[in-house]
Motif scaffolding. Structure first.
Motif, PDB file in Angstrom:
ATOM      1  N   ALA A  86       0.846  -1.193   0.000  1.00 33.59           N
ATOM      2  CA  ALA A  86       0.000   0.000   0.000  1.00 33.59           C
ATOM      3  C   ALA A  86       0.883   1.244   0.000  1.00 33.59           C
ATOM      4  O   ALA A  86       1.812   1.360   0.787  1.00 33.59           O
ATOM      5  CB  ALA A  86      -0.905   0.000   1.231  1.00 33.59           C
ATOM      6  N   GLN A  87       0.558   2.158  -0.918  1.00 37.77           N
ATOM      7  CA  GLN A  87       1.289   3.418  -1.012  1.00 37.77           C
ATOM      8  C   GLN A  87       0.279   4.549  -1.069  1.00 37.77           C
ATOM      9  O   GLN A  87      -0.709   4.480  -1.808  1.00 37.77           O
ATOM     10  CB  GLN A  87       2.159   3.449  -2.260  1.00 37.77           C
ATOM     11  N   CYS A  88       0.519   5.585  -0.298  1.00 41.38           N
ATOM     12  CA  CYS A  88      -0.372   6.742  -0.339  1.00 41.38           C
ATOM     13  C   CYS A  88      -0.301   7.367  -1.733  1.00 41.38           C
ATOM     14  O   CYS A  88       0.782   7.679  -2.233  1.00 41.38           O
ATOM     15  CB  CYS A  88       0.037   7.763   0.713  1.00 41.38           C
ATOM     16  N   ALA A  89      -1.460   7.554  -2.349  1.00 42.00           N
ATOM     17  CA  ALA A  89      -1.514   8.137  -3.688  1.00 42.00           C
ATOM     18  C   ALA A  89      -1.310   9.650  -3.652  1.00 42.00           C
ATOM     19  O   ALA A  89      -1.154  10.273  -4.700  1.00 42.00           O
ATOM     20  CB  ALA A  89      -2.848   7.798  -4.347  1.00 42.00           C
ATOM     21  N   VAL A  90      -1.267  10.237  -2.449  1.00 44.53           N
ATOM     22  CA  VAL A  90      -1.064  11.678  -2.320  1.00 44.53           C
ATOM     23  C   VAL A  90       0.393  12.001  -1.989  1.00 44.53           C
ATOM     24  O   VAL A  90       1.063  12.720  -2.723  1.00 44.53           O
ATOM     25  CB  VAL A  90      -2.026  12.282  -1.273  1.00 44.53           C
ATOM     26  N   CYS A  91       0.906  11.444  -0.880  1.00 41.76           N
ATOM     27  CA  CYS A  91       2.270  11.808  -0.448  1.00 41.76           C
ATOM     28  C   CYS A  91       3.321  10.754  -0.794  1.00 41.76           C
ATOM     29  O   CYS A  91       4.515  11.012  -0.658  1.00 41.76           O
ATOM     30  CB  CYS A  91       2.294  12.108   1.048  1.00 41.76           C
ATOM     31  N   PRO A 130      -1.563  -2.721   5.232  1.00 37.43           N
ATOM     32  CA  PRO A 130      -2.371  -1.632   4.669  1.00 37.43           C
ATOM     33  C   PRO A 130      -3.329  -1.074   5.724  1.00 37.43           C
ATOM     34  O   PRO A 130      -3.838  -1.815   6.558  1.00 37.43           O
ATOM     35  CB  PRO A 130      -3.162  -2.302   3.546  1.00 37.43           C
ATOM     36  N   THR A 131      -3.528   0.213   5.680  1.00 37.63           N
ATOM     37  CA  THR A 131      -4.472   0.882   6.582  1.00 37.63           C
ATOM     38  C   THR A 131      -5.369   1.787   5.754  1.00 37.63           C
ATOM     39  O   THR A 131      -4.994   2.199   4.656  1.00 37.63           O
ATOM     40  CB  THR A 131      -3.722   1.724   7.636  1.00 37.63           C
ATOM     41  N   PRO A 132      -6.562   2.105   6.259  1.00 39.20           N
ATOM     42  CA  PRO A 132      -7.481   2.930   5.472  1.00 39.20           C
ATOM     43  C   PRO A 132      -6.980   4.352   5.232  1.00 39.20           C
ATOM     44  O   PRO A 132      -7.348   4.973   4.241  1.00 39.20           O
ATOM     45  CB  PRO A 132      -8.766   2.964   6.297  1.00 39.20           C
ATOM     46  N   PHE A 133      -6.129   4.862   6.151  1.00 37.26           N
ATOM     47  CA  PHE A 133      -5.640   6.229   6.030  1.00 37.26           C
ATOM     48  C   PHE A 133      -4.123   6.241   6.133  1.00 37.26           C
ATOM     49  O   PHE A 133      -3.526   5.491   6.901  1.00 37.26           O
ATOM     50  CB  PHE A 133      -6.226   7.125   7.130  1.00 37.26           C
ATOM     51  N   CYS A 134      -3.501   7.122   5.372  1.00 37.64           N
ATOM     52  CA  CYS A 134      -2.055   7.276   5.408  1.00 37.64           C
ATOM     53  C   CYS A 134      -1.634   7.834   6.771  1.00 37.64           C
ATOM     54  O   CYS A 134      -2.171   8.854   7.210  1.00 37.64           O
ATOM     55  CB  CYS A 134      -1.615   8.227   4.292  1.00 37.64           C
ATOM     56  N   ASP A 159      -6.992   9.069   2.250  1.00 39.45           N
ATOM     57  CA  ASP A 159      -7.547   7.723   2.098  1.00 39.45           C
ATOM     58  C   ASP A 159      -7.319   7.183   0.679  1.00 39.45           C
ATOM     59  O   ASP A 159      -7.870   6.145   0.315  1.00 39.45           O
ATOM     60  CB  ASP A 159      -9.023   7.688   2.466  1.00 39.45           C
ATOM     61  N   SER A 160      -6.498   7.853  -0.106  1.00 38.91           N
ATOM     62  CA  SER A 160      -6.182   7.406  -1.468  1.00 38.91           C
ATOM     63  C   SER A 160      -5.013   6.427  -1.432  1.00 38.91           C
ATOM     64  O   SER A 160      -3.937   6.763  -0.950  1.00 38.91           O
ATOM     65  CB  SER A 160      -5.817   8.597  -2.354  1.00 38.91           C
TER      66      SER A 160
END
Length: 145
Positions: A38-43, A50-54, A60-61
Motif C-alpha cells: 500500500a502506497q499513499c496516492a497523495v504523499c 495496509p491501513t485505510p488512512f495514510c 484515504d487514497s
C-alpha cells in the motif's frame, strides 16, 4: 548422522485469511503471484500492513504498485513444532521491502536450514498456496529459488 530439517510454510489447509476493502488488493495481487504494498496516492508514503488512512498525511487514497519481490531480513524467530504439527520447523520473519521504503512484511522463510538464516540476508518472494485458493507471500534466500 542426523539430517537437518529445512524450514517450511504451514500446511495450506491450516492458513486462512480474511480480507476487507483495504487489504483485498494485496491478496488479489498475491493470487496473481505479484507482491504489492500500500502506497499513499497523495504523499507517496508506503505502509504495511495496509491501513485505510495514510499515517503521514491522513489521505484515504491508496495505490498498489507492484514490487520486485526482493527483500532484506530485518528480524526472525525459528519455531520448532506447531500445535498439532510437532515435526514442523518454521522461520517466521519480518522483512524490509526495499522497493517500498518504510514498509515491512511479516512472513516466513522457506527451504532453508534455520542455522543459515541471518539478519540482513537477501531474500526473494515466492508464493505458497493456502486455503480458499489464495496464495501467501513467503520468502527464500536469494539465489535459492
Amino acid at each position: 548422522m542426523s539430517t537437518k530439517t529445512l524450514a517450511t510454510a504451514l500446511p495450506s489447509e491450516t492458513v486462512h485469511i480474511t480480507t476487507n476493502p483495504v487489504t483485498e488488493p494485496f491478496w488479489q495481487a498475491a493470487k496473481e503471484r505479484r507482491l504489492t504494498a500500500a502506497q499513499c496516492a497523495v504523499c507517496g508514503a508506503f505502509r504495511m500492513p495496509p491501513t485505510p488512512f495514510c499515517p503521514e498525511c491522513q489521505s484515504d487514497s491508496i495505490a498498489w504498485p507492484e514490487l520486485s519481490g526482493a527483500a532484506t531480513l530485518y528480524s526472525f524467530a525459528v519455531v520448532h513444532g506447531f500445535p498439532g504439527l510437532p515435526d514442523i520447523t518454521l522461520v517466521s520473519a519480518v522483512v524490509d521491502l526495499p522497493d517500498a521504503p518504510g514498509a515491512r512484511l511479516i512472513s516466513n522463510i522457506i527451504d532453508i536450514d534455520p542455522d543459515e538464516v541471518e539478519i540482513g540476508m537477501s531474500l526473494t518472494v515466492d508464493f505458497h498456496p493456502i486455503s480458499d485458493d489464495w496464495l501467501l507471500p513467503v520468502f527464500r534466500a536469494s539465489g535459492k529459488e
